[in-house]
Write a protein that holds these residues in place. Structure first.
Motif, short mmCIF file in Angstrom:
data_model
loop_
_atom_site.label_atom_id
_atom_site.label_comp_id
_atom_site.label_asym_id
_atom_site.label_seq_id
_atom_site.Cartn_x
_atom_site.Cartn_y
_atom_site.Cartn_z
N MET A 285 0.64 -1.14 -0.13
CA MET A 285 0.28 -0.06 -0.04
C MET A 285 0.80 1.30 -0.08
N SER A 286 0.49 2.19 -0.85
CA SER A 286 1.16 3.44 -0.98
C SER A 286 0.16 4.43 -0.27
N ASP A 287 1.00 5.73 -0.01
CA ASP A 287 0.47 6.94 0.43
C ASP A 287 0.00 7.87 -0.66
N HIS A 288 -0.09 7.29 -2.19
CA HIS A 288 -0.53 8.13 -3.21
C HIS A 288 -1.36 7.21 -3.97
N GLY A 289 -2.54 7.14 -4.03
CA GLY A 289 -3.49 6.50 -4.82
C GLY A 289 -5.11 6.81 -4.54
N TYR A 290 -5.55 5.83 -5.27
CA TYR A 290 -7.32 5.84 -4.91
C TYR A 290 -7.48 4.58 -4.33
N PHE A 291 -8.15 4.60 -3.15
CA PHE A 291 -8.49 3.29 -2.50
C PHE A 291 -9.94 3.08 -2.71
N VAL A 292 -10.31 1.72 -3.05
CA VAL A 292 -12.07 1.23 -3.03
C VAL A 292 -12.02 0.32 -1.75
N PHE A 293 -12.96 0.49 -1.04
CA PHE A 293 -13.01 -0.28 0.21
C PHE A 293 -14.69 -1.24 -0.37
N ASN A 294 -14.42 -2.38 -0.63
CA ASN A 294 -15.73 -3.23 -0.51
C ASN A 294 -16.00 -3.83 0.75
N ASN A 295 -17.04 -3.18 1.30
CA ASN A 295 -17.61 -3.61 2.66
C ASN A 295 -18.72 -4.68 2.52
N ILE A 296 -18.48 -5.95 3.02
CA ILE A 296 -19.19 -7.19 2.74
C ILE A 296 -19.55 -7.77 4.06
N PRO A 297 -20.77 -7.31 4.62
CA PRO A 297 -21.33 -7.98 5.87
C PRO A 297 -21.41 -9.75 5.53
N VAL A 298 -20.84 -10.49 6.38
CA VAL A 298 -20.91 -12.03 6.10
C VAL A 298 -21.57 -12.74 7.34
N THR A 299 -22.36 -13.63 7.24
CA THR A 299 -22.70 -14.32 8.63
C THR A 299 -21.52 -15.35 8.95
N ASP A 300 -21.99 -15.66 10.24
CA ASP A 300 -20.86 -16.50 11.00
C ASP A 300 -20.44 -17.76 10.20
N GLU A 301 -21.74 -18.36 9.79
CA GLU A 301 -21.61 -19.60 9.23
C GLU A 301 -21.02 -19.25 7.43
N GLY A 302 -21.14 -18.42 6.92
CA GLY A 302 -20.57 -17.87 5.73
C GLY A 302 -19.18 -17.75 5.66
N ARG A 303 -18.79 -17.42 6.73
CA ARG A 303 -17.05 -16.73 6.62
C ARG A 303 -16.04 -17.85 6.16
N PRO A 304 -16.30 -19.25 6.30
CA PRO A 304 -15.18 -20.00 5.62
C PRO A 304 -15.40 -19.87 4.00
N LEU A 305 -16.42 -20.13 3.52
CA LEU A 305 -16.95 -19.96 2.12
C LEU A 305 -16.47 -18.71 1.35
N PHE A 306 -16.79 -17.71 2.27
CA PHE A 306 -16.39 -16.41 1.76
C PHE A 306 -15.12 -15.99 2.01
N GLU A 307 -14.25 -16.52 2.87
CA GLU A 307 -12.83 -16.35 2.90
C GLU A 307 -12.15 -17.21 1.77
N HIS A 308 -12.55 -18.36 1.51
CA HIS A 308 -11.95 -19.32 0.42
C HIS A 308 -12.20 -18.65 -0.90
N GLN A 309 -13.53 -18.17 -1.17
CA GLN A 309 -13.65 -17.80 -2.51
C GLN A 309 -12.92 -16.22 -2.68
#
Length: 172
Positions: free
Chosen positions: A61-85
Motif C-alpha cells: 500500500m502506498s500513500d499516493h493512490g485511489y482506494f476502494v473499500f468493498n464492505n461485505i457483511p458476512v454471516t458467521d456460517e458464511g465466513r469459511p466459504l467467503f474467505e475461500h472464494q
C-alpha cells in the motif's frame, strides 16, 4: 499482519501522523469522511480503531493512490466459504493496469469484511470495474454458483466506499 482504521477530521488525523512519524500510516479522504490506516504486526497507537486481520494481500500500500473499500457483511456460517472464494481476488486483480495493492480484511469486532484495492488513479479502477475480469470477482455470483443449499452467506447488503490520498482529489 493487522490493519487498524480510525476516522476523524483531516486536521486531527494529520496531527496523529506528525506525532507518530515513521509508523507508516496512510491518510485517506472520502466524501464527508477521513480515515487513517495503520498496517502493522505490532499494536496500534489508535485508541478505539476498527480492527482487522489481513488474510490475503498482494502489493504494498502506498500513500499516493485511489482506494476502494468493498464492505461485505458476512454471516458467521458464511465466513469459511467467503474467505475461500475471496482468496482468488488477488490473482485476478494483480495484473490490471494501475493496480497497486490488495488486502482482504477479516473483521475482529464485527461481521463486515473489507476488500481493499488501491489504484494509481480512479480511472484505472473504473476501467477494471467495466472489464470482464471484474465480473469473475463478484462474490455473490460465485456463492450462488457453488452452493446448492439455502445457507445465507451475507448478513446484509454490501456497500462500496472510495477514498483518495490527496485532499484535493476528493473535492473534484
Amino acid at each position: 499482519m493487522n490493519i487498524y482504521i480510525t476516522s476523524g477530521t483531516p486536521s486531527f488525523l494529520e496531527s496523529i501522523i506528525k506525532k507518530y512519524k515513521g509508523i507508516g500510516m496512510i491518510q485517506l479522504y472520502g466524501e464527508g469522511t477521513s480515515l487513517l490506516i495503520h498496517e502493522t504486526d505490532d499494536e496500534t497507537i489508535f485508541q478505539t480503531p476498527r480492527r482487522y486481520e489481513v488474510i490475503g494481500s498482494t502489493g504494498s500500500m502506498s500513500d499516493h493512490g485511489y482506494f476502494v473499500f468493498n464492505n461485505i457483511p458476512v454471516t458467521d456460517e458464511g465466513r469459511p466459504l467467503f474467505e475461500h472464494q475471496s482468496q482468488s481476488f488477488k490473482d485476478i486483480i494483480s495484473n490490471q493496469p494501475g493496480f497497486i495493492a490488495f488486502r482482504l480484511l477479516r473483521p475482529l469486532d464485527s461481521d463486515t469484511y473489507i476488500v481493499v484495492t488501491e489504484w494509481s488513479d480512479e480511472k484505472f479502477y473504473n476501467q477494471w470495474k467495466d472489464s470482464a475480469s471484474f465480473t469473475t470477482t463478484k462474490i455473490a455470483e460465485t456463492a450462488k454458483s457453488t452452493t446448492n443449499s439455502t445457507a445465507h452467506l451475507f448478513s446484509s447488503a454490501a456497500y462500496i466506499t472510495s477514498y483518495w490520498t490527496n485532499k484535493e482529489d476528493e473535492q473534484e
